[in-house]
Motif scaffolding. Structure first.
Motif, short mmCIF file in Angstrom:
data_model
loop_
_atom_site.label_atom_id
_atom_site.label_comp_id
_atom_site.label_asym_id
_atom_site.label_seq_id
_atom_site.Cartn_x
_atom_site.Cartn_y
_atom_site.Cartn_z
N LEU A 49 0.82 -1.14 0.21
CA LEU A 49 -0.05 -0.28 0.07
C LEU A 49 0.85 1.37 0.21
CD1 LEU A 49 -2.92 1.27 0.09
CD2 LEU A 49 -2.57 1.12 2.50
N MET A 50 1.00 1.94 -1.15
CA MET A 50 1.71 3.08 -1.32
C MET A 50 1.49 4.08 -0.27
SD MET A 50 4.38 2.04 -3.19
CE MET A 50 4.02 0.27 -2.44
N SER A 51 0.01 4.09 -0.07
CA SER A 51 -0.40 5.31 0.81
C SER A 51 0.10 5.27 2.21
CB SER A 51 -1.75 5.09 0.66
OG SER A 51 -2.59 5.33 -0.38
N LEU A 54 3.87 6.53 2.04
CA LEU A 54 3.96 8.01 1.69
C LEU A 54 3.78 8.67 3.31
CD1 LEU A 54 1.92 8.54 -1.64
CD2 LEU A 54 4.48 9.39 -0.86
N THR A 55 3.57 7.64 4.43
CA THR A 55 3.33 8.47 5.55
C THR A 55 4.79 8.28 6.50
OG1 THR A 55 2.66 6.30 6.60
CG2 THR A 55 0.86 7.77 5.98
N LYS A 57 8.06 8.96 7.84
CA LYS A 57 8.88 10.34 8.24
C LYS A 57 10.38 9.95 8.27
CE LYS A 57 5.48 12.86 9.60
NZ LYS A 57 4.53 12.47 8.61
N GLN A 71 4.35 3.34 -10.04
CA GLN A 71 3.86 4.27 -8.93
C GLN A 71 4.94 3.67 -7.49
OE1 GLN A 71 2.42 7.06 -8.97
NE2 GLN A 71 2.26 6.63 -11.45
N ARG A 74 7.77 6.07 -8.15
CA ARG A 74 7.39 7.08 -7.94
C ARG A 74 7.11 7.61 -6.41
NH1 ARG A 74 8.89 10.75 -11.57
NH2 ARG A 74 7.66 10.78 -13.61
N MET A 78 9.42 10.16 -3.90
CA MET A 78 8.96 11.15 -3.27
C MET A 78 9.24 10.73 -1.49
SD MET A 78 7.79 12.74 -5.43
CE MET A 78 7.28 12.33 -7.19
N SER A 79 9.31 9.69 -1.17
CA SER A 79 9.48 9.42 0.17
C SER A 79 10.99 9.23 0.65
CB SER A 79 9.06 7.86 0.45
OG SER A 79 7.61 7.97 0.29
N ALA B 21 1.39 9.92 -13.43
CA ALA B 21 1.02 10.34 -12.04
C ALA B 21 2.48 10.33 -11.50
CB ALA B 21 0.37 9.41 -11.49
N GLY B 22 2.80 11.69 -10.99
CA GLY B 22 4.07 11.82 -10.13
C GLY B 22 5.01 12.64 -10.95
N SER B 25 5.08 16.30 -9.53
CA SER B 25 5.83 16.42 -8.13
C SER B 25 7.33 16.22 -8.40
CB SER B 25 5.01 15.14 -7.26
OG SER B 25 3.74 15.58 -7.09
N VAL B 46 6.94 17.25 -1.65
CA VAL B 46 6.39 16.57 -2.56
C VAL B 46 5.63 15.31 -2.31
CG1 VAL B 46 8.60 17.03 -3.82
CG2 VAL B 46 8.74 15.02 -2.35
N VAL B 47 5.70 14.81 -0.90
CA VAL B 47 4.68 13.81 -0.47
C VAL B 47 3.40 14.51 -0.51
CG1 VAL B 47 3.95 12.62 1.64
CG2 VAL B 47 6.16 12.58 0.76
N TYR B 50 2.35 14.88 -4.46
CA TYR B 50 2.23 13.78 -5.20
C TYR B 50 0.81 12.98 -4.69
CZ TYR B 50 3.14 8.78 -6.31
OH TYR B 50 3.21 7.60 -6.78
N GLU B 51 0.52 13.19 -3.30
CA GLU B 51 -0.87 12.63 -3.04
C GLU B 51 -1.86 13.36 -3.85
OE1 GLU B 51 -1.69 10.46 -0.86
OE2 GLU B 51 -0.24 10.21 0.97
N PHE B 108 -2.90 2.72 -3.84
CA PHE B 108 -3.53 3.87 -3.35
C PHE B 108 -4.94 3.66 -3.04
CE2 PHE B 108 -0.29 5.26 -6.30
CZ PHE B 108 0.43 6.16 -5.44
N GLY B 109 -5.91 4.66 -2.63
CA GLY B 109 -7.33 4.47 -2.58
C GLY B 109 -7.63 3.93 -1.06
N MET B 112 -6.29 7.62 2.68
CA MET B 112 -5.17 8.34 3.73
C MET B 112 -4.58 9.61 2.87
SD MET B 112 -3.62 4.81 4.49
CE MET B 112 -2.12 5.62 5.62
N ASN B 116 -3.14 12.81 4.80
CA ASN B 116 -1.51 13.02 4.89
C ASN B 116 -1.09 14.28 4.21
OD1 ASN B 116 0.83 11.77 5.23
ND2 ASN B 116 1.17 10.95 3.33
N ASN B 120 1.43 17.12 6.17
CA ASN B 120 2.50 17.55 5.66
C ASN B 120 2.75 18.91 5.09
OD1 ASN B 120 4.70 15.20 5.30
ND2 ASN B 120 2.80 14.27 4.69
#
Lengths: 130, 153
Positions: A49-51, A54-55, A57, A71, A74, A78-79, B21-22, B25, B46-47, B50-51, B108-109, B112, B116, B120
């Motif tokens: 789960l990429m979501s 992305l959380t 830190k 993705q 990607r 981003m992370s 996508a991305g 970002s 960028v997080v 990107y979201e 995704f989906g 969150m 998020n 940020n």
């Protein structure tokens, strides 16, 4: 399995690990970033789960995933994740590799399940993110 | 951090096209790195972008990302044409999602994204009209000390 043979907390070392050690433990194929085998990660995180990724830190994280699409790369970009292990024999496309190379990433492919991949690295001393 | 004048960037975002996508970002990240912005600030920026970019790809028909970077902050505004968000408060709840199966298959989906983005950014505005579209505007201060200071107040 005999419970007595499970490694107890004292038997498990925690800490950083170099990519060359990770690749060796997982018998993984290095698809890009061969020149960065001395790069070390502080901890690992496993998710499809990429979501969730992305959380995070933390920096210097190894991502272990079975989700093989652009993705994933990607999200790692981003992370600030510089090394991704694609587990359960998922195949990395040329498009993904191109994106990974653009971002100076290390990409590994391994045939083990995500569970086994995590287990091997944890037992060898790599820390979890949390 | 290197001194900058105001930089303006604009990117088109195609709804449903996950291969692109991305991209926007990623370009923002390159510019902020060239400006030698604090690495933590770059990551938060960028997080969040990107979201928001993935949200447009996942939910809207098309959209535009407008980026303005000045010595104080980076401001990112995404304006899309799409179904809109009927209940923004509900959409801000972690775990709430209307994403399709194909979006979930991309990782995704999970409901969150918007929470998020809020975590940020230093300022976030969301306006939406059902069956017209959504506008998401976010600001991230380039000085990390400013974020900590404002959070303490």
């Amino acid at each position: 399995m005999d419970a007595a043979r499970l490694p107890g907390p004292k038997a498990i070392k925690t800490g950083v690990m170099q990519i060359k050690e990770i690749a060796g433990i997982l018998d993984a194929r290095v698809l890009c970033g061969e020149d960065k085998m001395d790069y070390a990660v502080d901890a690992a995180f496993a998710s499809d789960l990429m979501s969730d990724v992305l959380t995070l830190k933390d920096d210097h994280v190894l991502l272990i995933t079975g989700l093989a699409n652009t993705q994933t790369i990607r999200t790692a970009e981003m992370s600030d994740i510089h090394c991704v292990v694609f587990a359960r024999n998922k195949k990395v496309s040329e498009e993904m590799l191109e994106l990974a190379r653009e971002n100076d990433m290390i990409v590994l492919e391994c045939r083990y399940s995500v569970f086994k991949t995590c287990g091997l690295l944890f037992t060898a001393g790599l820390s979890p993110v949390f | 951090m290197a001194e900058v004048e105001r930089i303006l960037l604009e990117y088109n975002i195609e709804g449903g096209n996950f291969t692109r996508a991305g991209y926007a970002s990623s370009q923002i990240k390159k510019v902020l790195k060239q400006m030698q912005v604090d690495l933590g600030v770059i990551k938060r920026t960028v997080v969040a972008s990107y979201e928001a970019e993935v949200n447009v790809v996942a939910h809207a028909y098309s959209g535009t990302m407008y980026v303005a970077i000045d010595p104080e902050a980076v401001c990112i505004e995404l304006v899309d044409e799409g179904p809109g968000i009927p209940d923004i408060e509900q959409a801000m709840q972690e775990g709430f999602s209307t994403a399709s199966v194909s979006v979930r298959e991309m990782g995704f989906g999970a409901g969150m994204g918007l929470p998020n983005i809020k975590k940020n950014t230093d300022h976030l505005e969301i306006d939406s009209q059902v069956e017209k579209g959504t506008r998401v505007a976010m600001t991230i201060f380039l000085d990390p000390a400013r974020r900590n200071k404002e959070q303490q107040q």
